[in-house]
Design a protein around this motif. Structure first.
Motif, mmCIF file in Angstrom:
data_model
loop_
_atom_site.group_PDB
_atom_site.id
_atom_site.type_symbol
_atom_site.label_atom_id
_atom_site.label_comp_id
_atom_site.label_asym_id
_atom_site.label_seq_id
_atom_site.Cartn_x
_atom_site.Cartn_y
_atom_site.Cartn_z
ATOM 1 N N UNK A 104 -2.217 3.103 3.317
ATOM 2 C CA UNK A 104 -3.503 3.796 3.208
ATOM 3 C C UNK A 104 -4.353 3.349 2.018
ATOM 4 N N UNK A 105 -3.805 3.271 0.805
ATOM 5 C CA UNK A 105 -4.665 2.902 -0.329
ATOM 6 C C UNK A 105 -5.276 1.507 -0.184
ATOM 7 N N UNK A 106 -4.510 0.549 0.361
ATOM 8 C CA UNK A 106 -5.017 -0.816 0.507
ATOM 9 C C UNK A 106 -6.109 -0.882 1.565
ATOM 10 N N UNK A 107 -5.893 -0.220 2.686
ATOM 11 C CA UNK A 107 -6.906 -0.226 3.743
ATOM 12 C C UNK A 107 -8.168 0.504 3.300
ATOM 13 N N UNK A 108 -7.995 1.528 2.489
ATOM 14 C CA UNK A 108 -9.144 2.270 1.970
ATOM 15 C C UNK A 108 -9.965 1.420 0.994
ATOM 16 N N UNK A 109 -9.267 0.597 0.215
ATOM 17 C CA UNK A 109 -9.945 -0.239 -0.782
ATOM 18 C C UNK A 109 -10.578 -1.478 -0.159
ATOM 19 N N UNK A 110 -9.975 -2.009 0.899
ATOM 20 C CA UNK A 110 -10.462 -3.249 1.511
ATOM 21 C C UNK A 110 -11.004 -2.899 2.894
ATOM 22 N N UNK A 111 -12.287 -2.580 2.956
ATOM 23 C CA UNK A 111 -12.867 -2.004 4.157
ATOM 24 C C UNK A 111 -13.609 -3.015 5.028
ATOM 25 N N UNK A 112 -13.433 -4.307 4.745
ATOM 26 C CA UNK A 112 -14.138 -5.307 5.551
ATOM 27 C C UNK A 112 -13.298 -5.842 6.700
#
Length: 362
Positions: free
Chosen positions: A122-130
């Protein structure tokens, strides 16, 4: 049809597939999806520890050893490693692979990321939204989990539920689809006339799976019961199961898949007395694929998978399960097989993932 570049991952704790004796249904499903999409011409990069073997475009190990399989690893053995430290190590072991995956995604190497350990990504997908990230949900959506999903929500993150029932605790999430788990039915032998006259339980030997209730049904019906699942220790086993093992009730343990299908096919019924909101339940479709009907409690996904009075019985109590065992000969075993071929085949599952992935990619 356009071809996608897909990155996927399940865990860094075990090789993919896992070693003998480890039952890990999410891994089986992840491999089936990834290999199926690869066969269709998509480029699938599977992130997994050293020693993993799959028929995908590429396996990316990032030099990582499987945490629970390498006896040389000492990180879990230190005197300063207690339960809370172990949890941190397990978490970060997975995040090492996830971080490598998203690092490559930032360079434009993937069109979509498909994740199975949703909590840790979750934190990685939230930070990298492209880049679109799709999570397949294999566990119930407990309240704490739903709250975290909402906290980290963003338009690039999508959820695949594996039953409609699984959505009930959090119907407002950004669902991409409900996609039922599928199996390669043509690899499952059909048994029209079982050689045995026994009941069967398959799964982890834990309270939520209801193995104690299966034992109770066998005792009260005086039926033979085979229990297939990895051995456990503790009060539940010692008090609820072990005292009743003997001439009629047998614990077999973990066996190879082809032998498992023989146990399924020669049973009169498979008991699924679950004590929780089961998100899916591969045992049910495996059993019905061999022709063996299922008697299951009305919890979670069960009413979506078992056709009451057609492929088995959906019941509410142990007493009703006992009564259902007496009517099991009314079930058409051929219809059980056809039901799985039509609704829970491997290619249908891959079709739906492929279509859903294409819908959310540019």
């Amino acid at each position: 049809m356009k071809k996608l570049r897909i990155a996927t991952m399940v865990t860094g704790h075990f090789t993919t597939p896992p070693p003998p004796g480890i039952i890990y249904a999410p891994m089986d499903i992840a491999v089936a999806i990834s290999e199926g999409l690869t066969r269709r011409g998509h480029e699938v990069t599977f992130f997994a520890p050293k020693g993993s073997q799959m028929k995908v475009s590429e396996i990316r190990t990032c030099g990582l050893d499987a945490l629970q399989q390498n006896k040389e690893l000492s990180i879990l053995k230190g005197s300063d490693v207690r339960n809370i430290e172990q949890a941190k190590i397990y978490n970060l072991w997975d995040q090492f692979l996830l971080s490598a995956m998203y690092k490559e995604a930032l360079k434009g190497k993937f069109d979509i990321i498909h994740i199975h350990p949703v909590d840790r990504a979750l934190p990685l997908a939230y930070a990298i939204q492209n880049i679109p990230t799709v999570y397949t949900l294999h566990d119930p959506i407990y309240p704490w989990r739903a709250e975290l999903f909402r906290m980290f929500s963003s338009s690039n993150q999508y959820y695949v539920s594996i039953s409609d029932a699984q959505r009930k605790p959090a119907p407002d999430l950004n669902y991409l689809a409900t996609i039922y788990n599928g199996i390669a039915v043509d690899e499952v032998p059909f048994t029209e006339k079982p050689k045995g006259n026994y009941l069967l339980f398959v799964g982890r030997l834990h309270p939520e799976k209801g193995v104690a209730e299966a034992v109770e049904v066998a005792r009260k019906t005086d039926e033979e019961l085979f229990i297939l699942g990895p051995p456990v220790t503790g009060e539940y086993w010692d008090k609820k199961i072990k005292p009743y093992l003997g001439e009629k009730i047998h614990h077999i343990g973990v066996i190879p898949r082809q032998e498992l299908y023989k146990y399924y096919g020669n049973a009169k019924a498979t008991l699924v007395p679950i004590q929780w909101e089961e998100p899916f339940g591969l045992v049910m479709i495996e059993s019905m694929a061999t022709g063996t009907p299922v008697i299951a409690f009305r919890r979670g996904s069960v009413p979506e998978i078992v056709v009451d009075k057609k492929t088995g019985f959906v019941v509410d109590t142990t007493e009703e399960m006992i009564e259902a065992t007496k009517k099991i000969d009314l079930i058409d075993r051929r219809f059980c097989r056809t039901h799985i071929e039509t609704n829970f085949g491997l290619e249908k599952m891959i079709d739906e993932y492929e279509r859903s992935f294409i819908d959310i990619t540019p």
